[in-house]
Design a protein around this motif. Sequence first.
Motif, PDB file in Angstrom:
ATOM      1  N   GLN A 182      98.549 -47.889  36.848  1.00  0.00           N
ATOM      2  CA  GLN A 182      97.455 -47.589  35.919  1.00  0.00           C
ATOM      3  C   GLN A 182      97.229 -48.756  34.962  1.00  0.00           C
ATOM      4  OE1 GLN A 182      97.330 -43.659  33.993  1.00  0.00           O
ATOM      5  NE2 GLN A 182      99.023 -43.111  35.359  1.00  0.00           N
ATOM      6  N   ARG A 235      95.575 -51.708  36.806  1.00  0.00           N
ATOM      7  CA  ARG A 235      94.147 -51.476  37.045  1.00  0.00           C
ATOM      8  C   ARG A 235      93.338 -51.600  35.753  1.00  0.00           C
ATOM      9  NH1 ARG A 235      93.397 -50.777  42.145  1.00  0.00           N
ATOM     10  NH2 ARG A 235      95.072 -49.962  43.456  1.00  0.00           N
ATOM     11  N   ALA A 236      93.923 -51.203  34.626  1.00  0.00           N
ATOM     12  CA  ALA A 236      93.249 -51.369  33.336  1.00  0.00           C
ATOM     13  C   ALA A 236      93.145 -52.846  32.966  1.00  0.00           C
ATOM     14  CB  ALA A 236      93.979 -50.579  32.244  1.00  0.00           C
ATOM     15  N   ALA A 289      90.441 -54.288  35.006  1.00  0.00           N
ATOM     16  CA  ALA A 289      89.122 -53.910  34.501  1.00  0.00           C
ATOM     17  C   ALA A 289      88.695 -54.844  33.372  1.00  0.00           C
ATOM     18  CB  ALA A 289      89.127 -52.459  34.028  1.00  0.00           C
ATOM     19  N   GLY A 290      89.620 -55.164  32.474  1.00  0.00           N
ATOM     20  CA  GLY A 290      89.305 -56.104  31.397  1.00  0.00           C
ATOM     21  C   GLY A 290      89.022 -57.497  31.922  1.00  0.00           C
ATOM     22  N   GLY A 320      87.991 -58.197  34.902  1.00  0.00           N
ATOM     23  CA  GLY A 320      86.817 -58.128  35.759  1.00  0.00           C
ATOM     24  C   GLY A 320      85.493 -58.203  35.031  1.00  0.00           C
ATOM     25  N   GLU A 321      85.527 -58.089  33.718  1.00  0.00           N
ATOM     26  CA  GLU A 321      84.291 -58.226  32.954  1.00  0.00           C
ATOM     27  C   GLU A 321      83.763 -59.648  33.007  1.00  0.00           C
ATOM     28  OE1 GLU A 321      84.975 -56.626  29.059  1.00  0.00           O
ATOM     29  OE2 GLU A 321      85.515 -54.657  29.855  1.00  0.00           O
ATOM     30  N   THR A 328      93.414 -52.886  28.913  1.00  0.00           N
ATOM     31  CA  THR A 328      92.073 -53.417  29.185  1.00  0.00           C
ATOM     32  C   THR A 328      91.748 -54.552  28.225  1.00  0.00           C
ATOM     33  OG1 THR A 328      91.351 -51.272  30.020  1.00  0.00           O
ATOM     34  CG2 THR A 328      89.623 -52.823  29.381  1.00  0.00           C
ATOM     35  N   ARG A 358      90.925 -58.604  28.940  1.00  0.00           N
ATOM     36  CA  ARG A 358      89.820 -59.396  28.372  1.00  0.00           C
ATOM     37  C   ARG A 358      90.351 -60.681  27.736  1.00  0.00           C
ATOM     38  NH1 ARG A 358      88.192 -54.298  25.855  1.00  0.00           N
ATOM     39  NH2 ARG A 358      86.779 -53.299  27.322  1.00  0.00           N
TER      40      ARG A 358
END
Length: 164
Positions: free
Chosen positions: A16, A19-20, A23-24, A26-27, A155, A159
């Motif tokens: 988890q 994946r978080a 996601a960060g 992937g921005e 996340t 970033r």
Amino acid sequence: MRALVVFESLWGNTEQVARAVAAGLGESAEVEVVDVREAPALPDGVDLVVAGGPTHAFSMTRASTRADAVKQGAPHGTGEPGLREWLEAQPRTGHHRIATFDTRVTKVHRLPGSAARSAARSARKHGYAVATEPTSFYVDDTAGPLADGELERATAWGRELARL
């Protein structure tokens, strides 16, 4: 930027977090997320590797600690390699950057030892440039769940990694 997120997860909590983080990232980056048991040798063109796993016995998992987790009911605890073995199998390189993270139980916040720090040491031995300090994310108990706010923190860390 192209990133590869490799994770080892026995209870699902580290996955988890991975994946978080992805996601960060992937921005602003192209990201692939892979379970360590299926992770390839590092492909060309990867600018950042993010590697994470659970802390067991103050370090990355070993075959014996993974077996113990299975005895305790870990649903994803079977199989090799773990993060330790995957890192050891990587070719020595001078052109990959790596960021490492781990998951650990909240009640051992201050204990020494960390899978993330151990992974960073292993990666340095293989010629990786460590992009940032190893980071820990917390679970409330061995099986989880993740502590409140940890997925959001993961996340945000993703970033930050994309900005490095």
